[in-house]
Design an enzyme around this catalytic site. Structure first.
Site, mmCIF file in Angstrom:
data_model
loop_
_atom_site.group_PDB
_atom_site.id
_atom_site.type_symbol
_atom_site.label_atom_id
_atom_site.label_comp_id
_atom_site.label_asym_id
_atom_site.label_seq_id
_atom_site.Cartn_x
_atom_site.Cartn_y
_atom_site.Cartn_z
ATOM 1 N N ARG A 1 13.047 153.469 5.279
ATOM 2 C CA ARG A 1 13.609 153.457 6.633
ATOM 3 C C ARG A 1 14.777 154.441 6.664
ATOM 4 O O ARG A 1 15.760 154.262 5.950
ATOM 5 C CB ARG A 1 14.074 152.050 7.003
ATOM 6 C CG ARG A 1 14.641 151.929 8.415
ATOM 7 C CD ARG A 1 15.074 150.496 8.710
ATOM 8 N NE ARG A 1 15.588 150.368 10.065
ATOM 9 C CZ ARG A 1 16.861 150.588 10.419
ATOM 10 N NH1 ARG A 1 17.746 150.952 9.495
ATOM 11 N NH2 ARG A 1 17.248 150.445 11.677
ATOM 12 N N LYS B 1 24.091 154.895 3.998
ATOM 13 C CA LYS B 1 24.890 153.673 3.938
ATOM 14 C C LYS B 1 26.105 153.827 3.024
ATOM 15 O O LYS B 1 26.215 154.758 2.226
ATOM 16 C CB LYS B 1 24.028 152.494 3.494
ATOM 17 C CG LYS B 1 23.090 152.017 4.602
ATOM 18 C CD LYS B 1 22.358 150.739 4.230
ATOM 19 C CE LYS B 1 21.529 150.244 5.427
ATOM 20 N NZ LYS B 1 20.756 149.032 5.103
#
Length: 281
Positions: free
Chosen positions: A258, A224
Site C-alpha cells: 500500500r 511513515k
C-alpha cells in the site's frame, strides 16, 4: 497454502505481489492531506495511480494519522462516495478499496456503488458491527492490527513481544470471522499504528512468519515515521527509504504493497519478480 481473497466471484490473484495506490480525500493526512479535495485533483490522482500501474485504488476519507481526531460518519461519506463514483465512472474495471472502520460506510458504499475491498485499520475493534457486515457482504476484508485509537495510539505503546501479540490478535479475530462463515481476508500488521519504530522494525523482520496464518499479507509503510524519523528527514524526503522497505517487505513475503508512490513500487515488484523466478524451493 495461502487463501486468496475473492471479489465479485473473481479470485484476486496474489501469486505475484500487487500494488495498492493511496487516494486520500482528506485535508489532514500526514503526507498528502489537502492535495486531492477538488474533483479535478481527484481525477488527476486517479489517472496517475492507474497509469503508473496500480492494481487497486485505496480511498481514504478519514485521516488515521497519529493524533488524528477523526470525522463523523456523515462527513466521511460525503468525501468518500464522490471519489469512488469517479473511479467507477472513468475506470470501471479498477479494483477499489475503502479505508474505513465504520460498518455502515462499508455497507452503503458496497450497496450503492458495487463491491469494494474493506480496509479496516481497527481490525473490527472500533465498530462491533463490522465483522457481521463484511461476513454478510462477503467482500474482501483487510484485517489490520492497531493498539489503541488514532488519537492516542502513539502515546507510549507497550508490548512484551510485539510479533507474538500481533499474531495472537490476528488468530483471535480470524477465529471470530471464521465462526461467521467468513474467510475472505488479507492481514496487515499495522506498521505505525500503536507501535514504536523498534516495534515496527521487529514486525518487518518477522513479516514472513505471518504467512503461517494462511492469508495474504499487506505491508503499508509508505513514507511513515519508522522511515523518516530513523533517517532524520521529512515524509517528503522518504521515498528512497520507502522503496527500500517495500523491497524488504517483498522479500519477506508481502503480497500487497500500500503506497503513495505507485511507479516506484511497481518497479520494485517487477525487479523482485525477476529475481524470485529463480528462487530455490
Amino acid at each position: 497454502m495461502i487463501k486468496f481473497p475473492v471479489i465479485e466471484r473473481q479470485v484476486l490473484d496474489l501469486s505475484r505481489p500487487r500494488v495498492m495506490g493511496i487516494l486520500n480525500v482528506t485535508p489532514d493526512s500526514f503526507y498528502d492531506g489537502g492535495k486531492y479535495l477538488s474533483e479535478t485533483k481527484v481525477i488527476e490522482r486517479i489517472r496517475q495511480i492507474v497509469e503508473e500501474g496500480a492494481d487497486i485504488i485505496d480511498v481514504g476519507a478519514c485521516s488515521t494519522r497519529p493524533g488524528a481526531a477523526g470525522v463523523d460518519e456523515k462527513e466521511e461519506m460525503a468525501r468518500l462516495e464522490p471519489a469512488v463514483e469517479l473511479i467507477r465512472k472513468y475506470y470501471p474495471n479498477m479494483l477499489v478499496s475503502i479505508d474505513t472502520y465504520r460498518a455502515k460506510i462499508a455497507e452503503e458504499i458496497n450497496t450503492c456503488l458495487g463491491p469494494v475491498i474493506v480496509n479496516d485499520i481497527s481490525g473490527g475493534t472500533m465498530d462491533s458491527r463490522m465483522f457481521e457486515t463484511v461476513a454478510r457482504m462477503k467482500v474482501p476484508y483487510i484485517l489490520m492490527h492497531i493498539q489503541g485509537i488514532p488519537r492516542t495510539m502513539q502515546r507510549n505503546p507497550v508490548y512484551e513481544n510485539v510479533v507474538e501479540e500481533v499474531k495472537l490478535f490476528f488468530k483471535e479475530r480470524i477465529t471470530r470471522l471464521n465462526e461467521l462463515g467468513f474467510d475472505n481476508l488479507i492481514l496487515d500488521p499495522g506498521f505505525g499504528f500503536g507501535k514504536t519504530a523498534e516495534h515496527n522494525f521487529q514486525l518487518m523482520e518477522a513479516l514472513d512468519t505471518f504467512q503461517e496464518l494462511g492469508y495474504p499479507v499487506l505491508s503499508g509503510i509508505s513514507r511513515k515515521g519508522m522511515i523518516w524519523k530513523t533517517l532524520d528527514i521529512t515524509p517528503a524526503e522518504a521515498l528512497n527509504g520507502t522503496t527500500v522497505l517495500n523491497t524488504v517487505s517483498l522479500m519477506k513475503g508481502a503480497q500487497l504493497l500500500r503506497v503513495h508512490d505507485v511507479k516506484e513500487a511497481v518497479e520494485a515488484v517487477k525487479l523482485f519478480n525477476c529475481i524470485h523466478q529463480f528462487a530455490r524451493f
